[in-house]
Design a protein around this motif. Sequence first.
Motif, PDB file in Angstrom:
ATOM      1  N   THR A   2       0.835  -1.196   0.000  1.00 19.24           N
ATOM      2  CA  THR A   2       0.000   0.000   0.000  1.00 19.24           C
ATOM      3  C   THR A   2       0.868   1.244   0.000  1.00 19.24           C
ATOM      4  N   PHE A  62       0.437   5.683  -0.232  1.00 17.37           N
ATOM      5  CA  PHE A  62      -0.502   6.772  -0.056  1.00 17.37           C
ATOM      6  C   PHE A  62       0.055   8.026  -0.734  1.00 17.37           C
ATOM      7  N   TYR A  71      -0.262  12.193  -0.767  1.00 12.23           N
ATOM      8  CA  TYR A  71      -0.727  13.367  -0.057  1.00 12.23           C
ATOM      9  C   TYR A  71      -0.384  14.616  -0.869  1.00 12.23           C
ATOM     10  N   LEU A 124      -4.649  13.773   2.537  1.00  7.91           N
ATOM     11  CA  LEU A 124      -4.628  12.497   1.848  1.00  7.91           C
ATOM     12  C   LEU A 124      -5.445  12.601   0.558  1.00  7.91           C
ATOM     13  N   ASN A 143      -3.151   0.550  -3.892  1.00 10.52           N
ATOM     14  CA  ASN A 143      -2.850  -0.838  -3.565  1.00 10.52           C
ATOM     15  C   ASN A 143      -2.301  -1.542  -4.786  1.00 10.52           C
ATOM     16  N   ARG A 177       3.643   1.837   2.996  1.00 12.27           N
ATOM     17  CA  ARG A 177       3.297   1.087   4.204  1.00 12.27           C
ATOM     18  C   ARG A 177       4.091  -0.210   4.263  1.00 12.27           C
ATOM     19  N   ARG A 203       3.992  -3.209   7.103  1.00  8.47           N
ATOM     20  CA  ARG A 203       3.307  -3.683   8.321  1.00  8.47           C
ATOM     21  C   ARG A 203       2.532  -2.522   8.925  1.00  8.47           C
ATOM     22  N   ASP A 204       2.878  -2.151  10.138  1.00 10.09           N
ATOM     23  CA  ASP A 204       2.108  -1.131  10.830  1.00 10.09           C
ATOM     24  C   ASP A 204       2.730   0.253  10.745  1.00 10.09           C
ATOM     25  N   TYR A 205       3.737   0.404   9.901  1.00 16.55           N
ATOM     26  CA  TYR A 205       4.449   1.668   9.826  1.00 16.55           C
ATOM     27  C   TYR A 205       4.272   2.316   8.462  1.00 16.55           C
ATOM     28  N   ARG A 206       4.457   3.612   8.454  1.00 11.65           N
ATOM     29  CA  ARG A 206       4.398   4.389   7.234  1.00 11.65           C
ATOM     30  C   ARG A 206       5.707   5.153   7.077  1.00 11.65           C
ATOM     31  N   PHE A 255       7.722   8.046   4.646  1.00  7.98           N
ATOM     32  CA  PHE A 255       7.416   9.097   3.689  1.00  7.98           C
ATOM     33  C   PHE A 255       8.564   9.343   2.719  1.00  7.98           C
ATOM     34  N   GLY A 256       8.173   9.670   1.486  1.00  8.92           N
ATOM     35  CA  GLY A 256       9.150  10.128   0.522  1.00  8.92           C
ATOM     36  C   GLY A 256       9.496  11.579   0.774  1.00  8.92           C
TER      37      GLY A 256
END
Lengths: 113, 117
Positions: free
Chosen positions: A32, A34, A36, A46, A51, A97, A99-102, A104-105
């Motif tokens: 996944t 995202f 922004y 957002l 996906n 994404r 796992r549970d972390y994001r 950023f570029g």
Amino acid sequence: GAVVSQHPSWVICKSGTSVKIECRSLDFQATTMFWYRQFPKQSLMLMATSNEGSKATYEQGVEKDKFLINHASLTLSTLTVTSAHPEDSSFYICSARIRDYRFFGPGTRLTVL
Amino acid sequence: AQTVTQSQPEMSVQEAETVTLSCTYDTSESDYYLFWYKQPPSRQMILVIRQEAYKQQNATENRFSVNFQKAAKSFSLKISDSQLGDAAMYFCALRKYSGGGADGLTFGKGTHLIIQP
């Protein structure tokens, strides 16, 4: 730590042209990603969730035909701003994404003349 | 819909002092995550600290700690021994916890932190 890159870091284009921004996860696979948008001195909003292998999910008010998102592989998502206009000028940031972390570029600054 | 509110557009603190940045939020979810991100002039978003809503213990990361008040929907960030490198925009963010974990973040408008030497 996980690294996310964006290319280009900045782009200037003429009104009416299309611009493609790439987001890559360099050392991990991201199912996944995202996208922004951040206007000067404002917050991140957002735009869409991308996906791998399926259509992106757009937030309310974001034109899917204007902002085309393709997530063709586990390490690459692209955002194409079609027929760009000056009001599309902004800072575009992707996030991947794992796992549970994001993560950023570094962002892409788009200026439409 | 969920919202995040940062009521302090700008804060200033003397180097080595302590500063607290405020954040309130609203969500109908019972499980969620809260974050503080730092955005320096380079514009790169850097995770400062995160808190799982189901955890009562406040998260800490070296000089950074939070005061999480779930009932009040408040999530403030305390920076101790402020350093010049802490100068940046600070964003409070919320993400709901879902089974797939594939939700984006809702950000507040940010607080510009100035460190006075």
